[in-house]
Design an enzyme around this catalytic site. Structure first.
Site, short mmCIF file in Angstrom:
data_model
loop_
_atom_site.label_atom_id
_atom_site.label_comp_id
_atom_site.label_asym_id
_atom_site.label_seq_id
_atom_site.Cartn_x
_atom_site.Cartn_y
_atom_site.Cartn_z
N LYS A 65 53.41 65.25 8.14
CA LYS A 65 54.05 65.09 6.84
C LYS A 65 54.49 66.40 6.20
O LYS A 65 55.52 66.46 5.55
CB LYS A 65 53.13 64.32 5.89
CG LYS A 65 52.94 62.86 6.30
CD LYS A 65 52.13 62.09 5.28
CE LYS A 65 51.97 60.64 5.68
NZ LYS A 65 51.23 59.85 4.67
N ASP A 101 54.95 57.53 -0.37
CA ASP A 101 53.51 57.29 -0.50
C ASP A 101 53.11 57.17 -1.97
O ASP A 101 52.20 56.42 -2.32
CB ASP A 101 52.71 58.43 0.14
CG ASP A 101 52.64 58.31 1.65
OD1 ASP A 101 52.77 57.18 2.17
OD2 ASP A 101 52.44 59.35 2.31
#
Length: 268
Positions: A65, A101
């Protein structure tokens, strides 16, 4: 044919292909979504290889990420603030990074009737997922962050003005303050990991959220239930809800994530 996928290492356990391919069928769009396993040293080459093949984009999971944010030519304000990206969109040979997210965590809180703006939240763990959780809680009055390594907690908390880092040994005392929400972003208590040692007292948090999910309630959520915490949510909600804006980014269609969450949870 729209091609997309999720890239990580390891990745064979991912439920994302099941979720996205069902959505392609639901909205009547010809598409295919698959899991891509890429070791860290092969990540950038794998991404740009898919760009050249005309893919629409990728979801990004552990351990890529941060790297996903770094290799992108453009970044959303949310991804910049979090310091990580879980969504890459490809257009004209360019790579655009975003972070869904945050949205996924906010929506998972809504599922149990909790606002992302609370008086006090306690977050355990200072890894990549914790940053998205802290940003989602940015409008809360007070957020306390604890990590086994205090230096990592200090470093992460310094990026968010509403967050205060505290020592790991203070966790029981903070839980005893009955925060509005207690969030576990660690892997403690899971298979192969040390136990999460956490004592609940007479006063318990109003809600407990674990970003991990599985066929059974996580050890953290089992402890919370035994202590009397009424509102509980595992990471399955966050997984499904973060996927929805990703699907929209590639197709222009926002899927029925609520129905999907119910179906996936039932099947597990």
């Amino acid at each position: 044919m729209i091609k997309a996928g999720v890239i990580g290492h390891p990745i064979s356990h991912s439920l994302s292909p099941r979720i996205h391919n069902q959505w392609f069928d639901d909205v009547g769009i010809e598409g295919a979504y698959q899991a891509i396993d890429a070791a860290p040293q092969a990540f950038e080459a794998a991404v740009y290889g898919l760009v050249e093949q005309g893919w629409a984009g990728l979801n990004v999971t552990i351990p890529h990420k941060i790297a996903a944010l770094e290799i992108a030519l453009e970044r959303s304000p949310t991804a910049e603030a979090v310091g990580a990206a879980n969504l890459l969109t490809f257009a004209g040979g360019d790579v655009y990074a975003d972070n869904t997210d945050v949205f996924g965590f906010e929506r998972s809180l809504e599922e149990i009737g909790v606002s992302a703006s609370v008086e006090h939240a306690v977050v355990l763990g200072a890894g990549g997922a914790a940053a998205a959780v802290l940003y989602a809680l940015r409008n809360s009055a007070r957020v306390t962050l604890l990590n086994r390594t205090r230096e990592r907690a200090d470093a992460l908390a310094s990026r968010f003005p509403h967050v205060e880092a505290r020592d790991w040994r203070e966790r029981d005392a903070l839980v005893a303050q009955a925060p509005d929400v207690l969030v576990n972003t660690t892997s403690l208590g899971m298979t192969g990991q040390p136990d999460l040692e956490l004592a609940f007292g007479d006063a318990v948090p109003a809600a407990a959220v674990d970003i991990v999910y599985g066929k059974e309630p996580t050890p953290f959520l089992r402890m919370a239930k035994a202590a009397g915490v009424e509102k509980r949510m595992d990471g399955l909600g966050m997984l499904v809800f973060q996927a929805a804006p990703s699907f929209e980014a590639w197709t222009g269609c926002f899927p029925d994530a609520d129905r999907t969450l119910a179906e996936v949870r039932s099947s597990l």
